[in-house]
Write an enzyme that holds these catalytic residues in place. Structure first.
Site, PDB file in Angstrom:
ATOM      1  CB  CYS A 165       5.634  -6.607   6.087  1.00 30.53           C
ATOM      2  SG  CYS A 165       7.164  -6.651   5.132  1.00 30.53           S
ATOM      3  CG  HIS A 305       0.495  -4.789   3.279  1.00 30.48           C
ATOM      4  ND1 HIS A 305       1.327  -4.544   4.348  1.00 30.48           N
ATOM      5  CD2 HIS A 305       1.218  -5.527   2.392  1.00 30.48           C
ATOM      6  CE1 HIS A 305       2.506  -5.105   4.115  1.00 30.48           C
ATOM      7  NE2 HIS A 305       2.464  -5.705   2.943  1.00 30.48           N
ATOM      8  CE  LYS A 337       3.345  -1.003   4.048  1.00 27.25           C
ATOM      9  NZ  LYS A 337       2.010  -1.164   4.640  1.00 27.25           N
ATOM     10  CG  HIS A 342       6.843  -2.017   3.255  1.00 28.01           C
ATOM     11  ND1 HIS A 342       6.431  -2.122   4.562  1.00 28.01           N
ATOM     12  CD2 HIS A 342       6.575  -3.231   2.690  1.00 28.01           C
ATOM     13  CE1 HIS A 342       5.941  -3.326   4.785  1.00 28.01           C
ATOM     14  NE2 HIS A 342       6.018  -4.012   3.658  1.00 28.01           N
ATOM     15  CG  PHE A 403       8.349 -11.564   2.206  1.00 24.13           C
ATOM     16  CD1 PHE A 403       7.397 -11.145   1.306  1.00 24.13           C
ATOM     17  CD2 PHE A 403       9.657 -11.103   2.034  1.00 24.13           C
ATOM     18  CE1 PHE A 403       7.709 -10.299   0.255  1.00 24.13           C
ATOM     19  CE2 PHE A 403       9.989 -10.263   0.992  1.00 24.13           C
ATOM     20  CZ  PHE A 403       9.007  -9.852   0.101  1.00 24.13           C
TER      21      PHE A 403
END
Length: 416
Positions: A165, A305, A337, A342, A403
């Site tokens: 991401c 984020h 978001k 996302h 991740f």
């Protein structure tokens, strides 16, 4: 060469709340949610049955039908947004030195739908391999960068970035560095993702990463809310044309902002969970500030984020307070978001564009869907809940975390 300044001269966007930059911004500043029941497959047996899909998208309005069939949806999005960005930049393709124009594009997952369809068809068959000759080129994450360069004849640096991401923020940072170091005069950069399919929804569901608020999808993405229960999967793309300042001025380009600096770091902690003390996030913001030559109090807005997950949101805010101290209470902070969902590898690109537009419009897009305060967050923080706010923005920071513990930040400044 390291003193070369890098500016933004073109942008393009296709998102769950608007299929071009203007529509995206209108919805973003108005607090529109892009979440709705999934239409691309029957999700009735899945724990999550909604997503932020791109709506009313007919690829044949942009790309020849035969050509489009040889592209995964993530590549189709990439081609469409780059067309908007290049046109927006008013670049003369006949006179520009194409050896000095490159493409760095990102996708966190690439052609997952293509992979799913081809392998499913094989599994249902008699074992005879009947794969499409376009299976591999449609699936690989770097194909978008390649096809963009082929379309325009850009022969400069060309590659793909993959960092989950954080992908398209890393792509923007790399494009910035190539220009800054004198290895290119212009770069087309950004990212795209198209993972609203059975494999992605099922995989994220099994991780318990997605919201399961099926009764009310439009309010499911609720960053910083006490009752947040996971992120909402989105799709789409964002593109930026970056250009060396003197090159832009020489051709009379309109300059929309300047890339101040970027940062990259690793949590080095866990496969999917953020560092409990926000260490990687703290480091990446400090690196970006240092490279931009800015102090914490120079930042007016952070597009976080902010995925709406129980662990991620508090750790990011902890990191912001580590870096900005008392100034954290004087900035605007928001998670777009909450509206777009996302976009995974495409998130950083559309969020960098949100920062750029906030600078140009003097408007902070909101964090929508806030209903219940979470005591984990200091009430003095301005998380821009529910409604856009007007303020002058001279410098904005965009965070993306992925991740694997990947962290990337980019700072965009008002051009002066």
């Amino acid at each position: 060469m390291l003193s070369r300044r890098v500016v933004v001269t073109g942008i393009g966007a296709i998102t769950p709340i608007g299929n071009n930059v203007q529509d995206y911004w209108n919805a973003l500043s108005s607090g529109v949610s892009g979440a709705a029941p999934i239409t691309q497959f029957d999700a009735s047996k899945f724990k999550t049955q909604f997503a932020c899909e791109v709506k009313n998208f007919d690829v044949t309005n942009f790309i020849d039908r035969k050509e489009a069939r040889r592209m995964d949806r993530f590549t189709q999005f990439a081609m469409v947004v780059c067309d908007e960005a290049v046109k927006h930049s008013q670049l003369n393709l006949e006179t520009v030195n194409k050896d000095r124009v490159g493409v760095i594009w990102g996708s966190g997952i690439g052609g997952l739908k293509t992979f799913l369809d081809e392998v499913t068809a094989f599994a249902k068959g008699d074992g005879t391999p009947r794969f499409s000759p376009f299976f591999i080129p449609m699936m690989i994450a770097d194909i978008a960068a390649g096809l963009i360069s082929i379309k325009y004849g850009f022969r400069g640096p060309n590659f793909a970035v993959v960092s989950a991401c954080a992908t398209s923020t890393n792509a923007i940072a790399d494009a910035f560095y190539y220009i800054k170091m004198g290895k290119a005069d212009m770069m087309v950069t950004g990212g795209s993702e198209a993972c609203v399919n059975e494999a992605a929804v099922g995989g994220f569901n099994s991780m318990k990463a997605l919201s399961e608020r099926n009764d009310d999808p439009s309010t499911a993405s609720r960053p910083f809310d006490l009752n947040r229960d996971g992120f909402v999967l989105g799709e789409g793309a964002g593109a930026l044309v970056l250009e060396e300042l003197e090159h832009a001025l020489a051709r009379g380009a309109t300059i929309y902002g300047e890339i101040g600096g970027a940062g990259a770091s690793a949590d080095a902690y866990h496969m999917t969970a953020p560092h409990p003390e926000g260490l990687g996030a703290t480091n990446v913001m400090r690196y970006a500030l240092e490279e931009a030559g800015l102090k914490p109090e120079d930042i007016d807005y952070i597009n976080v984020h902010g995925t709406s997950t129980p662990l991620g949101d508090p750790q990011e805010v902890k990191a912001i307070q580590n870096v900005f101290g008392e100034h954290a209470f004087k900035m605007n902070i928001s998670s777009t978001k909450s509206m777009t969902g996302h976009l995974l590898g495409g998130a950083g690109a559309i969020e960098a564009i949100a920062c750029l537009l906030a600078i140009n419009k003097g408007i902070i897009p909101p964090t929508i869907n806030h209903f219940t305060d979470d005591p984990a967050f200091d009430p003095k923080l301005n998380l821009t809940f529910n409604n856009a706010q007007h303020r002058e923005v001279k410098a904005a920071l965009s965070n993306t975390f992925g991740f694997g513990g990947h962290n990337a930040s980019v700072i965009i400044k008002k051009y002066e």
